[in-house]
Design a protein around this motif. Structure first.
Motif, PDB file in Angstrom:
ATOM      1  N   GLU A 106     -35.589  31.583 -12.376  1.00  0.00           N
ATOM      2  CA  GLU A 106     -35.206  32.472 -11.279  1.00  0.00           C
ATOM      3  C   GLU A 106     -33.945  33.271 -11.607  1.00  0.00           C
ATOM      4  OE1 GLU A 106     -34.888  29.799  -8.003  1.00  0.00           O
ATOM      5  OE2 GLU A 106     -36.968  30.110  -7.360  1.00  0.00           O
ATOM      6  N   GLN A 107     -33.029  32.655 -12.325  1.00  0.00           N
ATOM      7  CA  GLN A 107     -31.784  33.321 -12.683  1.00  0.00           C
ATOM      8  C   GLN A 107     -31.820  33.938 -14.072  1.00  0.00           C
ATOM      9  OE1 GLN A 107     -28.258  30.988 -11.903  1.00  0.00           O
ATOM     10  NE2 GLN A 107     -29.122  30.074 -10.068  1.00  0.00           N
ATOM     11  N   SER A 108     -32.965  33.781 -14.766  1.00  0.00           N
ATOM     12  CA  SER A 108     -33.129  34.298 -16.133  1.00  0.00           C
ATOM     13  C   SER A 108     -31.977  33.839 -17.028  1.00  0.00           C
ATOM     14  CB  SER A 108     -33.226  35.834 -16.133  1.00  0.00           C
ATOM     15  OG  SER A 108     -34.367  36.251 -15.435  1.00  0.00           O
ATOM     16  N   GLN A 109     -31.644  32.564 -16.918  1.00  0.00           N
ATOM     17  CA  GLN A 109     -30.560  31.983 -17.704  1.00  0.00           C
ATOM     18  C   GLN A 109     -30.978  30.629 -18.248  1.00  0.00           C
ATOM     19  OE1 GLN A 109     -26.906  31.750 -15.352  1.00  0.00           O
ATOM     20  NE2 GLN A 109     -26.074  33.407 -16.559  1.00  0.00           N
ATOM     21  N   SER A 110     -30.841  30.462 -19.543  1.00  0.00           N
ATOM     22  CA  SER A 110     -31.033  29.142 -20.116  1.00  0.00           C
ATOM     23  C   SER A 110     -29.815  28.284 -19.807  1.00  0.00           C
ATOM     24  CB  SER A 110     -31.217  29.244 -21.631  1.00  0.00           C
ATOM     25  OG  SER A 110     -30.002  29.642 -22.250  1.00  0.00           O
ATOM     26  N   TRP A 111     -29.937  26.984 -20.036  1.00  0.00           N
ATOM     27  CA  TRP A 111     -28.840  26.061 -19.803  1.00  0.00           C
ATOM     28  C   TRP A 111     -27.599  26.474 -20.598  1.00  0.00           C
ATOM     29  CZ3 TRP A 111     -26.586  22.912 -16.799  1.00  0.00           C
ATOM     30  CH2 TRP A 111     -25.769  21.872 -17.239  1.00  0.00           C
ATOM     31  N   GLN A 112     -27.788  26.854 -21.859  1.00  0.00           N
ATOM     32  CA  GLN A 112     -26.655  27.239 -22.697  1.00  0.00           C
ATOM     33  C   GLN A 112     -25.980  28.517 -22.180  1.00  0.00           C
ATOM     34  OE1 GLN A 112     -29.539  26.051 -23.988  1.00  0.00           O
ATOM     35  NE2 GLN A 112     -28.627  24.124 -24.657  1.00  0.00           N
ATOM     36  N   ASN A 113     -26.782  29.517 -21.873  1.00  0.00           N
ATOM     37  CA  ASN A 113     -26.231  30.777 -21.375  1.00  0.00           C
ATOM     38  C   ASN A 113     -25.515  30.575 -20.048  1.00  0.00           C
ATOM     39  OD1 ASN A 113     -25.731  33.564 -21.228  1.00  0.00           O
ATOM     40  ND2 ASN A 113     -27.633  33.938 -20.129  1.00  0.00           N
ATOM     41  N   TYR A 114     -26.074  29.717 -19.213  1.00  0.00           N
ATOM     42  CA  TYR A 114     -25.469  29.424 -17.912  1.00  0.00           C
ATOM     43  C   TYR A 114     -24.076  28.817 -18.071  1.00  0.00           C
ATOM     44  CZ  TYR A 114     -24.487  26.597 -13.765  1.00  0.00           C
ATOM     45  OH  TYR A 114     -23.876  26.000 -12.689  1.00  0.00           O
ATOM     46  N   LEU A 115     -23.939  27.857 -18.983  1.00  0.00           N
ATOM     47  CA  LEU A 115     -22.656  27.190 -19.162  1.00  0.00           C
ATOM     48  C   LEU A 115     -21.569  28.167 -19.591  1.00  0.00           C
ATOM     49  CD1 LEU A 115     -23.722  23.840 -20.886  1.00  0.00           C
ATOM     50  CD2 LEU A 115     -22.875  24.140 -18.555  1.00  0.00           C
ATOM     51  N   ILE A 116     -21.875  29.043 -20.540  1.00  0.00           N
ATOM     52  CA  ILE A 116     -20.879  30.011 -20.989  1.00  0.00           C
ATOM     53  C   ILE A 116     -20.523  30.986 -19.873  1.00  0.00           C
ATOM     54  CG2 ILE A 116     -20.470  31.934 -22.567  1.00  0.00           C
ATOM     55  CD1 ILE A 116     -21.892  30.444 -24.734  1.00  0.00           C
ATOM     56  N   THR A 117     -21.525  31.431 -19.125  1.00  0.00           N
ATOM     57  CA  THR A 117     -21.271  32.352 -18.016  1.00  0.00           C
ATOM     58  C   THR A 117     -20.341  31.726 -16.988  1.00  0.00           C
ATOM     59  OG1 THR A 117     -23.432  33.421 -18.293  1.00  0.00           O
ATOM     60  CG2 THR A 117     -22.342  33.695 -16.167  1.00  0.00           C
ATOM     61  N   GLN A 118     -20.550  30.449 -16.683  1.00  0.00           N
ATOM     62  CA  GLN A 118     -19.702  29.760 -15.714  1.00  0.00           C
ATOM     63  C   GLN A 118     -18.261  29.651 -16.190  1.00  0.00           C
ATOM     64  OE1 GLN A 118     -20.554  28.622 -12.478  1.00  0.00           O
ATOM     65  NE2 GLN A 118     -22.197  30.034 -12.999  1.00  0.00           N
ATOM     66  N   ILE A 119     -18.073  29.451 -17.480  1.00  0.00           N
ATOM     67  CA  ILE A 119     -16.711  29.394 -18.026  1.00  0.00           C
ATOM     68  C   ILE A 119     -16.044  30.764 -17.912  1.00  0.00           C
ATOM     69  CG2 ILE A 119     -15.372  29.095 -20.145  1.00  0.00           C
ATOM     70  CD1 ILE A 119     -17.418  26.970 -20.978  1.00  0.00           C
TER      71      ILE A 119
END
Length: 437
Positions: free
Chosen positions: A65-78
């Motif tokens: 739904e967010q078009s984000q893998s787990w890895q991409n999500y973590l970096i974006t959150q940082i």
């Protein structure tokens, strides 16, 4: 001798312990993808086959739904974190921060890197082993990462290649100082509603190159906005003039012109103006520059919003932040409604200094440092706008026919204005497209 399944359980428990040990970056686990990840770990540790499969399915879905893998999500959150470290790092040098805060940040970054290395394929293998299914579950992966903000790319690449995220703390702090944190790093436009800043997902797409006419007013507004972006004292601006002349569009277009330089737009309605001091205090010390946009401004007698805006424009004992200006539009030159029976007459015995009250109302607009006047469009200005919009829309009908139809449209509809020109071109473009089908 331990079995592969028991080894997997030990690794899952270790990841869960790490995720729950975050000191400052807990919000990473508070978002839907993070919550789904924690839920999946919990069900895997319970060894429930059915619930594990359901939890994995949900985790996959929120990534899709967010078009984000787990890895991409973590970096974006940082990169967009809003926590004690990011808020303090954006306002002062790293050396000025509390050593405990820095130690906690390094601790969290190293944990997040460990979770980052927990690839989707590895998690899918754990699910397969616990649920005892024959095939490996499909893994959500980003084949090509779409970077919404180009300014994030250098640090994103650095983290994806770094051996120790804790060592990247200086680069991360510099990123926060330059680009901000939290909601202001994520979004460009906001509206103030019920005591909160709400992000506007789809701001008006109007650009400056779509606007024609009123060039002197536009250049003055651009220059004042440049002052704001450069860190100099910019003036509050009142854009006054006839309806449909493009006052609001001009302010909105500034966002697309300067958002990459840290400009943000905050829309505050007249009914919410009493909260203006509260809004401004939230913007103090933030690296971005802010235009507080008040559209269609006018006041009635004894209006509380009038008093709130007056305090912001004139200032009080608290200094106005240098990164904030107010841009307001109005169809009224004096902003505050005045009635003839309010004007003092010799026989009046009510207010001794009645003229002072009248003058306070009439001079309210003068409290804006700049007043830009937008006169009604004459025929040539109106047709110039029409031709400009027609060219951008790819309309190639005979120029004389275009002018004739534009004049007819203005006569039958809302008169000559930029808004009328836009409505005419939108209608004409749809008409031509439908006829060509």
């Amino acid at each position: 001798m331990s079995s592969p399944l028991s080894e997997a359980i030990a690794k899952i428990r270790f990841r869960q312990h790490q995720a729950l040990s975050l000191l400052l970056y807990q919000e990473v686990m508070a978002e839907p993808i993070g919550q789904a990840f924690l839920s999946l770990l919990d069900y895997m540790l319970q060894g429930e086959s059915h619930q594990t499969l359901q939890a994995y399915s949900y985790w996959f879905r929120v990534q899709a739904e967010q078009s984000q893998s787990w890895q991409n999500y973590l970096i974006t959150q940082i990169l967009r974190a809003d926590n004690p470290f990011s808020r303090q790092a954006q306002q002062c040098d790293l050396t000025a921060l509390n050593p405990s805060l820095i130690a906690a940040t390094r601790h969290d970054l190293e944990i997040l890197q460990t979770l980052y290395k927990c690839q989707g394929t590895k998690i899918a293998q754990w699910v397969q082993a616990i649920a005892q299914i024959p095939q490996l579950p499909i893994v959500w992966e980003d084949e090509t990462i779409v970077v919404e903000k180009i300014e994030e790319l250098p640090l994103r690449n650095q983290l994806s290649q770094s051996e120790n995220w804790g060592d990247a703390i200086e680069a991360i702090a510099a990123h926060y100082r330059k680009y901000g944190t939290g909601k202001f790093a994520q979004s460009q436009a906001f509206r103030w509603r019920s005591g909160q800043l709400m992000a506007i997902a789809n701001p008006d797409p109007i650009h400056l190159n779509q606007l024609v006419g009123y060039e002197p007013q536009r250049e003055t507004l651009l220059k004042n906005t440049e002052f704001l972006l450069a860190g100099y004292s910019a003036l509050n601006v009142l854009l006054y003039g006839s309806r449909g002349s493009g006052k609001s569009s001009l302010v909105k277009a500034l966002l697309h012109q300067y958002s990459d330089r840290g400009l943000r737009l905050i829309e505050v309605t007249k009914s919410e103006l009493r909260d203006l001091p509260q809004v401004i205090e939230q913007l103090r010390g933030v690296p971005q520059k802010f235009i507080i946009f008040v559209d269609d401004l006018s006041f009635e007698e004894d209006d509380d919003a009038f008093k709130a805006l007056k305090v912001v424009l004139e200032g009080n004992i608290t200094a106005r932040p240098e990164n904030v200006v107010v841009y307001a539009t109005s169809n009224r030159r004096h902003l505050v409604r005045e009635f003839f029976d309010e004007r003092p007459r010799p026989q009046d015995h009510n207010e001794i200094q009645a003229w002072d009250t009248v003058q306070e109302k009439l001079s309210f607009a003068d409290r804006f440092g700049l007043t830009l006047t937008f006169e009604p469009a004459d025929q040539e200005t109106y047709l110039t706008i029409v031709r400009h919009l027609a060219s951008q829309a790819g309309i190639t009908i005979d120029p004389e026919d275009l002018d004739y139809r534009a004049r007819q449209w203005a006569t039958r509809h809302n008169g000559r204005s930029g808004r009328t020109a836009r409505q005419f071109i939108d209608f004409l473009a749809a008409e031509i497209a439908l006829a060509d089908q």
